[in-house]
Design a protein around this motif. Sequence first.
Motif, PDB file in Angstrom:
ATOM      1  N   ASN A 144      -2.151  -1.605   6.592  1.00 50.39           N
ATOM      2  CA  ASN A 144      -1.007  -1.411   6.046  1.00 50.39           C
ATOM      3  C   ASN A 144      -0.046  -2.357   6.795  1.00 50.39           C
ATOM      4  N   HIS A 145       1.023  -2.706   6.098  1.00 49.32           N
ATOM      5  CA  HIS A 145       2.125  -3.338   6.568  1.00 49.32           C
ATOM      6  C   HIS A 145       3.303  -2.723   6.719  1.00 49.32           C
ATOM      7  N   SER A 146       3.042  -1.277   6.912  1.00 47.00           N
ATOM      8  CA  SER A 146       4.355  -0.448   7.344  1.00 47.00           C
ATOM      9  C   SER A 146       5.361  -0.380   6.203  1.00 47.00           C
ATOM     10  N   LYS A 147       4.657  -0.357   4.796  1.00 51.40           N
ATOM     11  CA  LYS A 147       5.738  -0.265   3.772  1.00 51.40           C
ATOM     12  C   LYS A 147       5.603   1.191   3.341  1.00 51.40           C
ATOM     13  N   ILE A 151       2.591   3.881   3.395  1.00 49.43           N
ATOM     14  CA  ILE A 151       2.699   5.023   4.456  1.00 49.43           C
ATOM     15  C   ILE A 151       2.539   6.417   3.787  1.00 49.43           C
TER      16      ILE A 151
END
Length: 207
Positions: A144-147, A151
């Motif tokens: 994941n890219h902390s979007k 999340i």
Amino acid sequence: MRTTEESEGFDGEASNTSMISGANSPYQPTTEPVHARNVLGGLRCDMEYLKSYFGILKVVEVLLSFIAFICIETIMMCSPCGGVYFFEFVSCSAFVVTGVLLFIFCLNLHTKVPHINWSLTDLVNTAASTLFFFLSSLVLACINHSKGAEIAALIFGFLVTGVYGVNTFLAVRRWRRGSGCQAPQASDYIRARTASRGEMEARAELA
């Protein structure tokens, strides 16, 4: 000698009499088959199942799976996308399969097909959903890219994994109780058959 009017009068009276007797006859045709009425009347929502542990868990699983699927669908761009697609497939499949089982159990449709072991079917579904939801959530957590959408999907993925895990534990206990109850019945049946066969052989020897 009868006149034409008299003959017509008698014919009219006869036809009227037949119509009246036909109207009063208890054997009247119906436009609604009895079988159709019984089938439609037998579909009732089992509120006791919805209030039970399995019913509540099924409802929660369907809702959380649907929310997780909606969250993952809001992701417009991804790189790499394999984990997103895997999570999307797992959440959608769990939502559909668990929803169908909830529908079947709520309407007691499983009683119409007794030759299927529904306890084992539910156990397989919950165990598989637990495993695949855990794996897909773990993969999504690693890429994941902390979007916000990722999340949110990750949170609901782990939540529904826990709910499926509890359901799997209870389903295993129910399946073991069912297997334990069926084994004595089978052994009792075998003993009864053996005893009856021995009595028949004894009677044959006496004869």
